[in-house]
Design a protein around this motif. Structure first.
Motif, PDB file in Angstrom:
ATOM      1  N   TYR A 201       1.010  -1.175  -0.177  1.00 46.86           N
ATOM      2  CA  TYR A 201       0.262   0.551   0.641  1.00 46.86           C
ATOM      3  C   TYR A 201       0.969   0.844  -0.326  1.00 46.86           C
ATOM      4  CZ  TYR A 201       0.731   0.274   5.101  1.00 46.86           C
ATOM      5  OH  TYR A 201       1.775   0.450   6.609  1.00 46.86           O
ATOM      6  N   ARG A 202       0.096   2.097  -0.613  1.00 50.26           N
ATOM      7  CA  ARG A 202       0.767   4.271  -0.271  1.00 50.26           C
ATOM      8  C   ARG A 202       0.338   4.693   0.957  1.00 50.26           C
ATOM      9  NH1 ARG A 202       4.218   4.690  -4.182  1.00 50.26           N
ATOM     10  NH2 ARG A 202       4.736   6.992  -3.637  1.00 50.26           N
ATOM     11  N   ALA A 203       0.653   5.237   1.826  1.00 50.83           N
ATOM     12  CA  ALA A 203       0.347   6.350   2.258  1.00 50.83           C
ATOM     13  C   ALA A 203       0.299   7.698   2.040  1.00 50.83           C
ATOM     14  CB  ALA A 203       0.811   6.222   4.186  1.00 50.83           C
ATOM     15  N   GLY A 204      -0.419   8.424   1.786  1.00 48.33           N
ATOM     16  CA  GLY A 204      -0.594   9.538   1.318  1.00 48.33           C
ATOM     17  C   GLY A 204      -1.395  10.906   2.223  1.00 48.33           C
ATOM     18  N   ILE A 205      -0.062  11.969   2.402  1.00 44.15           N
ATOM     19  CA  ILE A 205      -0.836  13.182   3.586  1.00 44.15           C
ATOM     20  C   ILE A 205      -1.113  14.323   3.313  1.00 44.15           C
ATOM     21  CG2 ILE A 205       0.678  14.817   5.616  1.00 44.15           C
ATOM     22  CD1 ILE A 205       2.728  12.610   5.455  1.00 44.15           C
ATOM     23  N   VAL A 206      -2.397  14.925   3.069  1.00 43.09           N
ATOM     24  CA  VAL A 206      -2.678  16.227   2.583  1.00 43.09           C
ATOM     25  C   VAL A 206      -1.720  17.549   2.751  1.00 43.09           C
ATOM     26  CG1 VAL A 206      -4.560  17.222   1.972  1.00 43.09           C
ATOM     27  CG2 VAL A 206      -5.193  14.643   2.462  1.00 43.09           C
ATOM     28  N   VAL A 207      -1.431  18.135   2.179  1.00 44.53           N
ATOM     29  CA  VAL A 207      -0.465  19.318   2.888  1.00 44.53           C
ATOM     30  C   VAL A 207      -0.960  20.475   2.843  1.00 44.53           C
ATOM     31  CG1 VAL A 207       1.308  17.490   2.704  1.00 44.53           C
ATOM     32  CG2 VAL A 207       0.507  19.789   1.177  1.00 44.53           C
ATOM     33  N   LEU A 208      -2.780  20.545   1.802  1.00 46.17           N
ATOM     34  CA  LEU A 208      -3.581  21.960   1.520  1.00 46.17           C
ATOM     35  C   LEU A 208      -3.830  22.435   3.060  1.00 46.17           C
ATOM     36  CD1 LEU A 208      -5.331  20.942  -1.119  1.00 46.17           C
ATOM     37  CD2 LEU A 208      -2.708  21.836  -1.189  1.00 46.17           C
ATOM     38  N   PRO A 209      -3.734  23.804   2.934  1.00 44.20           N
ATOM     39  CA  PRO A 209      -4.487  24.853   3.812  1.00 44.20           C
ATOM     40  C   PRO A 209      -6.292  24.292   3.606  1.00 44.20           C
ATOM     41  CG  PRO A 209      -3.505  26.310   2.541  1.00 44.20           C
ATOM     42  CD  PRO A 209      -3.241  25.087   2.032  1.00 44.20           C
ATOM     43  N   ARG A 210      -6.712  24.955   4.982  1.00 47.14           N
ATOM     44  CA  ARG A 210      -8.218  25.246   4.490  1.00 47.14           C
ATOM     45  C   ARG A 210      -8.747  26.931   5.452  1.00 47.14           C
ATOM     46  NH1 ARG A 210     -12.843  21.693   7.917  1.00 47.14           N
ATOM     47  NH2 ARG A 210     -11.593  22.512   9.309  1.00 47.14           N
ATOM     48  N   VAL A 211      -8.931  27.449   4.643  1.00 44.55           N
ATOM     49  CA  VAL A 211      -9.179  29.317   4.523  1.00 44.55           C
ATOM     50  C   VAL A 211     -10.279  29.208   4.700  1.00 44.55           C
ATOM     51  CG1 VAL A 211      -8.280  31.315   4.438  1.00 44.55           C
ATOM     52  CG2 VAL A 211      -6.331  29.382   4.637  1.00 44.55           C
ATOM     53  N   THR A 212     -11.108  29.917   5.840  1.00 38.88           N
ATOM     54  CA  THR A 212     -12.056  31.047   5.431  1.00 38.88           C
ATOM     55  C   THR A 212     -12.503  32.713   5.688  1.00 38.88           C
ATOM     56  OG1 THR A 212     -13.472  28.292   5.714  1.00 38.88           O
ATOM     57  CG2 THR A 212     -15.330  30.402   5.768  1.00 38.88           C
ATOM     58  N   PRO A 213     -12.957  32.959   5.090  1.00 38.91           N
ATOM     59  CA  PRO A 213     -12.735  33.256   3.249  1.00 38.91           C
ATOM     60  C   PRO A 213     -11.628  32.561   2.464  1.00 38.91           C
ATOM     61  CG  PRO A 213     -13.062  35.312   3.892  1.00 38.91           C
ATOM     62  CD  PRO A 213     -13.115  34.326   5.343  1.00 38.91           C
ATOM     63  N   PRO A 214     -11.329  31.953   1.526  1.00 43.18           N
ATOM     64  CA  PRO A 214     -10.012  32.110   1.192  1.00 43.18           C
ATOM     65  C   PRO A 214      -9.689  33.408   0.552  1.00 43.18           C
ATOM     66  CG  PRO A 214     -12.086  31.057  -0.501  1.00 43.18           C
ATOM     67  CD  PRO A 214     -12.598  31.664   0.963  1.00 43.18           C
ATOM     68  N   PRO A 215      -8.336  33.792   0.809  1.00 41.23           N
ATOM     69  CA  PRO A 215      -7.498  34.909  -0.318  1.00 41.23           C
ATOM     70  C   PRO A 215      -7.798  34.434  -1.447  1.00 41.23           C
ATOM     71  CG  PRO A 215      -6.124  33.221   0.493  1.00 41.23           C
ATOM     72  CD  PRO A 215      -7.193  32.769   0.754  1.00 41.23           C
ATOM     73  N   GLY A 216      -7.907  35.992  -2.165  1.00 40.05           N
ATOM     74  CA  GLY A 216      -8.211  36.128  -3.359  1.00 40.05           C
ATOM     75  C   GLY A 216      -7.283  35.464  -4.540  1.00 40.05           C
ATOM     76  N   PRO A 217      -6.844  35.403  -5.670  1.00 43.27           N
ATOM     77  CA  PRO A 217      -6.062  34.710  -6.794  1.00 43.27           C
ATOM     78  C   PRO A 217      -4.131  35.704  -6.525  1.00 43.27           C
ATOM     79  CG  PRO A 217      -7.192  36.933  -8.241  1.00 43.27           C
ATOM     80  CD  PRO A 217      -8.122  36.762  -6.922  1.00 43.27           C
ATOM     81  N   ALA A 218      -4.602  37.185  -6.009  1.00 37.52           N
ATOM     82  CA  ALA A 218      -2.850  37.236  -5.494  1.00 37.52           C
ATOM     83  C   ALA A 218      -2.368  36.740  -4.644  1.00 37.52           C
ATOM     84  CB  ALA A 218      -2.816  38.572  -5.384  1.00 37.52           C
ATOM     85  N   GLY A 219      -3.404  35.538  -4.207  1.00 33.81           N
ATOM     86  CA  GLY A 219      -2.730  35.409  -2.461  1.00 33.81           C
ATOM     87  C   GLY A 219      -2.329  35.975  -1.287  1.00 33.81           C
ATOM     88  N   ALA A 220      -2.058  35.334  -0.535  1.00 38.77           N
ATOM     89  CA  ALA A 220      -1.745  35.811   1.142  1.00 38.77           C
ATOM     90  C   ALA A 220      -1.243  35.043   2.098  1.00 38.77           C
ATOM     91  CB  ALA A 220      -3.186  36.394   2.026  1.00 38.77           C
ATOM     92  N   ALA A 221      -0.314  35.412   2.949  1.00 39.06           N
ATOM     93  CA  ALA A 221       0.188  34.736   4.303  1.00 39.06           C
ATOM     94  C   ALA A 221      -0.582  35.366   5.080  1.00 39.06           C
ATOM     95  CB  ALA A 221       1.081  35.198   3.911  1.00 39.06           C
ATOM     96  N   LEU A 222      -0.193  34.391   6.586  1.00 39.80           N
ATOM     97  CA  LEU A 222      -0.375  33.817   7.997  1.00 39.80           C
ATOM     98  C   LEU A 222       0.024  35.465   8.498  1.00 39.80           C
ATOM     99  CD1 LEU A 222      -1.106  30.710   9.458  1.00 39.80           C
ATOM    100  CD2 LEU A 222      -2.825  32.365   9.024  1.00 39.80           C
ATOM    101  N   GLY A 223       1.027  36.172   7.970  1.00 38.17           N
ATOM    102  CA  GLY A 223       1.659  36.979   8.507  1.00 38.17           C
ATOM    103  C   GLY A 223       1.033  38.635   8.209  1.00 38.17           C
ATOM    104  N   LEU A 224      -0.732  38.339   7.791  1.00 36.06           N
ATOM    105  CA  LEU A 224      -0.674  40.149   7.381  1.00 36.06           C
ATOM    106  C   LEU A 224      -1.621  39.913   8.165  1.00 36.06           C
ATOM    107  CD1 LEU A 224      -1.352  39.627   3.340  1.00 36.06           C
ATOM    108  CD2 LEU A 224      -0.140  41.471   4.870  1.00 36.06           C
ATOM    109  N   LEU A 225      -2.466  38.241   8.960  1.00 32.97           N
ATOM    110  CA  LEU A 225      -3.318  38.824   9.737  1.00 32.97           C
ATOM    111  C   LEU A 225      -2.930  39.048  11.331  1.00 32.97           C
ATOM    112  CD1 LEU A 225      -5.112  35.959   8.672  1.00 32.97           C
ATOM    113  CD2 LEU A 225      -6.307  37.945   8.419  1.00 32.97           C
ATOM    114  N   THR A 226      -1.529  38.478  11.750  1.00 38.06           N
ATOM    115  CA  THR A 226      -0.780  38.686  12.654  1.00 38.06           C
ATOM    116  C   THR A 226      -0.199  40.115  12.752  1.00 38.06           C
ATOM    117  OG1 THR A 226       1.273  37.395  12.167  1.00 38.06           O
ATOM    118  CG2 THR A 226      -1.231  36.108  12.683  1.00 38.06           C
ATOM    119  N   ARG A 227      -0.262  40.706  12.118  1.00 40.53           N
ATOM    120  CA  ARG A 227       0.411  42.629  11.858  1.00 40.53           C
ATOM    121  C   ARG A 227      -0.190  42.989  13.562  1.00 40.53           C
ATOM    122  NH1 ARG A 227       1.367  43.864   6.249  1.00 40.53           N
ATOM    123  NH2 ARG A 227       2.970  42.362   5.301  1.00 40.53           N
TER     124      ARG A 227
END
Length: 446
Positions: A201-227
Motif C-alpha cells: 500500500y501507499r500513504a498519502g498526506i494532505v498538505v493543503l490549508p483550509r481557509v474561510t474565506p479563501p484569499p483572492g487570486p493574488a494569494g495571502a500569508a498568515l503574516g498579514l493577519l498577525t500584524r
C-alpha cells in the motif's frame, strides 16, 4: 539540530527492508507547475507526479468519464505521470469498467502509460471495489484505489483486491479535500492495522490549508493577519480564528472589520511529524508516500512550495530565528528575523524574544511591531510578571514567526550601557513542540 533530524528521517525512506525502496510522489491538484519547480522536486527525490485527469461517475451498469487533462504537460516531460481519476456517483454500483477503459485510452497519448491509474474517492462502496478490480483487468497499467484510511481499514478486503493497490489518505489536513477528519492516533493505529494485513500500500498526506474565506487570486500569508492592530487572534477547536479590527486586502479581496477569517494551516513541522509516523517503524507493506497537493509558492497560508522543497533537501522543519540588535547611545534596538521558508505556529505566548537585564537598569521600553510585552523575573525556569524597575527579563511576544520575515521596532533604553546583556528566543512549532535558543548582544558603537 532539527534540520539534521529531517535529513535522517528522509534518509530512512531509502529502504525499509531488503532492497525495496520507499518512493515519494506529489499530487498536482492545482495544475502543472513550471519546469523549474518540477526539476527541483525531481532533484529532491520525488519519483512521480499524480495528475488529476477527470472524474468518472458510476451507475448501474454504466460509467460516465469526463476527461479533464491540463493542456500543457511540457514541464512534466521525462517524468512519470500517474493519472488520478475521482470516482463519484452511486458507489454501490459497479459501473462499466470496459467502457471506462476505452475512454481512458483516449487520453493516454497525452499522459503516457508509464505511471499508474489512481481511482480516488472520498468514501467506500462495494461497487467501487468491483469497478476497480475490473478496471485493473482491462488497462495496461497498475491500478490504485485512494481512500481515507478509516474507510480502507473498515472495508478493504483483508487479503486485498486483485490487481489493486490501496492508497491510504491519512494525517495532514484531510478536511481541505472534504475528506473525513481523523486524529493522529486513529491514523497511526490504522496504518499499523493495514500493514499487518501483509498487503502492499501507499500513504498519502494532505498538505493543503483550509481557509474561510479563501484569499483572492493574488494569494495571502498568515503574516498579514498577525500584524499589530490588524486582527484579534482566537485559538479555535479546529484551527485559528482572526477577527479583523480593520479592513484588509486579502489576496485581492477586501475583507471588512469584524469579519472572521478561519485558518487551518499545515506547516513543515507537522509534515515532518506525520511523515515520521508514516515511515517509522519500518512498515513491511509500505511502497511509499504521496504528498497530496503541491503547496502554492510564497506568499501562501501554511506550508509553501519553497518550504516543501527545502525540507525535502534536508532543511527545516523549524524556523531558525536570528536576534538582531543595534545601539544608539544607551538605547538598544531589537528585532527577530527568520531567514528560512519555515514558520512557527500561531500562538499568543509561544513565540518570543527576551532580553535579560539587571533590575533597575532599564529606563524605558517600546514594543515596536511585536504583539505583546511582559516584564518579569525567572523563578525556577518560569517567568513571573513584575513591574519594570524590578524586572530581570523583558519578553517581547510575536503571534507568528513568518517565513523569511522580520519583526522589529522594539527599543530598550538603559540608564547606562549594561556590561553584557543577553538575548533568548522561543518558538512554538506546528507539531506542538517548543524550541529555544540564545544570543549574545554585542556592545559596539554605531
Amino acid at each position: 539540530m532539527v534540520s539534521a533530524t529531517a535529513a535522517l528521517l528522509l534518509a530512512a525512506a531509502a529502504a525499509t527492508g531488503g532492497e525495496r525502496q520507499v518512493t515519494h510522489r506529489v499530487w498536482l491538484l492545482a495544475g502543472v507547475p513550471d519546469a523549474d519547480t518540477v526539476t527541483a522536486l525531481r532533484g529532491a527525490n520525488v519519483r512521480g507526479f499524480c495528475l488529476p485527469s477527470g472524474k468518472v461517475t458510476l451507475g448501474d451498469g454504466v460509467s460516465h468519464f469526463e476527461a479533464d487533462v491540463p493542456s500543457d504537460l511540457g514541464a512534466l516531460s521525462g517524468a512519470t505521470i500517474h493519472v488520478v481519476v475521482w470516482v463519484e456517483g452511486e458507489l454501490r454500483r459497479s459501473g462499466d469498467a470496459a467502457r471506462f477503459a476505452v475512454q481512458l485510452a483516449a487520453i493516454e497519448g497525452k499522459v503516457g502509460t508509464s505511471g499508474s491509474l489512481i481511482l480516488a474517492s472520498r468514501r467506500w462502496g462495494e461497487g467501487l471495489a468491483t469497478f476497480a478490480t475490473q478496471v485493473a483487468g482491462k488497462v495496461r497499467r497498475q491500478v490504485e484505489l485512494a481512500l481515507p484510511l478509516g474507510e480502507l481499514v473498515a472495508h478493504f478486503p483483508k487479503r486485498g483486491l486483485k490487481g489493486v493497490q490501496p492508497v491510504a489518505l491519512c494525517f495532514g489536513n484531510p478536511e481541505a479535500l472534504a475528506l473525513p477528519s481523523s486524529t493522529t492516533r486513529d491514523d497511526r493505529e490504522g496504518l499499523d492495522a493495514l500493514d499487518a494485513r501483509g498487503i502492499s500500500y501507499r500513504a498519502g498526506i494532505v498538505v493543503l490549508p483550509r481557509v474561510t474565506p479563501p484569499p483572492g487570486p493574488a494569494g495571502a500569508a498568515l503574516g498579514l493577519l498577525t500584524r499589530p492592530g490588524v486582527s484579534a487572534y482566537q485559538p479555535g477547536s479546529g484551527g485559528d480564528v482572526f477577527v479583523l479590527q480593520r479592513s484588509l486586502d486579502w489576496g485581492g479581496t477586501l475583507v471588512s472589520p469584524g469579519q472572521r477569517i478561519e485558518v487551518t494551516a499545515y506547516d513543515t513541522a507537522r509534515y515532518h511529524r506525520d511523515l515520521g509516523w508514516v515511515l517509522r517503524p519500518a512498515r513491511a507493506g509500505l511502497e511509499g508516500w504521496d504528498t497530496v497537493g503541491l503547496p502554492a509558492p510564497e506568499p501562501t497560508i501554511g506550508l509553501s512550495r519553497e518550504a516543501l522543497i527545502d525540507y525535502l533537501r534536508g532543511g527545516g522543519p523549524a524556523p531558525a530565528p536570528v536576534v538582531e540588535t543595534t545601539w544608539s547611545g544607551n538605547t538598544l534596538g531589537l528585532a527577530l528575523a527568520n531567514p528560512t521558508p519555515h514558520a512557527s505556529a500561531v500562538s499568543s505566548t509561544g513565540n518570543w524574544v527576551e532580553l535579560q537585564v539587571v533590575p533597575g537598569q532599564v529606563a524605558d521600553v517600546r514594543m515596536g511591531d511585536f504583539n505583546g510585552l511582559e516584564f518579569g523575573r525567572l523563578e525556577g525556569g518560569t517567568l513571573r510578571s513584575t513591574v519594570l524597575r524590578e524586572a530581570s527579563v523583558l519578553r517581547f511576544y510575536l503571534t507568528f514567526v513568518a517565513p523569511r520575515g522580520k519583526t522589529g521596532g522594539a527599543a530598550v533604553t538603559f540608564v547606562a550601557r549594561p556590561s553584557q546583556p543577553r538575548a533568548r528566543w522561543g518558538v512554538r512549532l506546528g507539531d506542538g513542540r517548543d524550541v529555544a535558543g540564545e544570543a549574545i548582544v554585542e556592545l559596539r558603537p554605531l
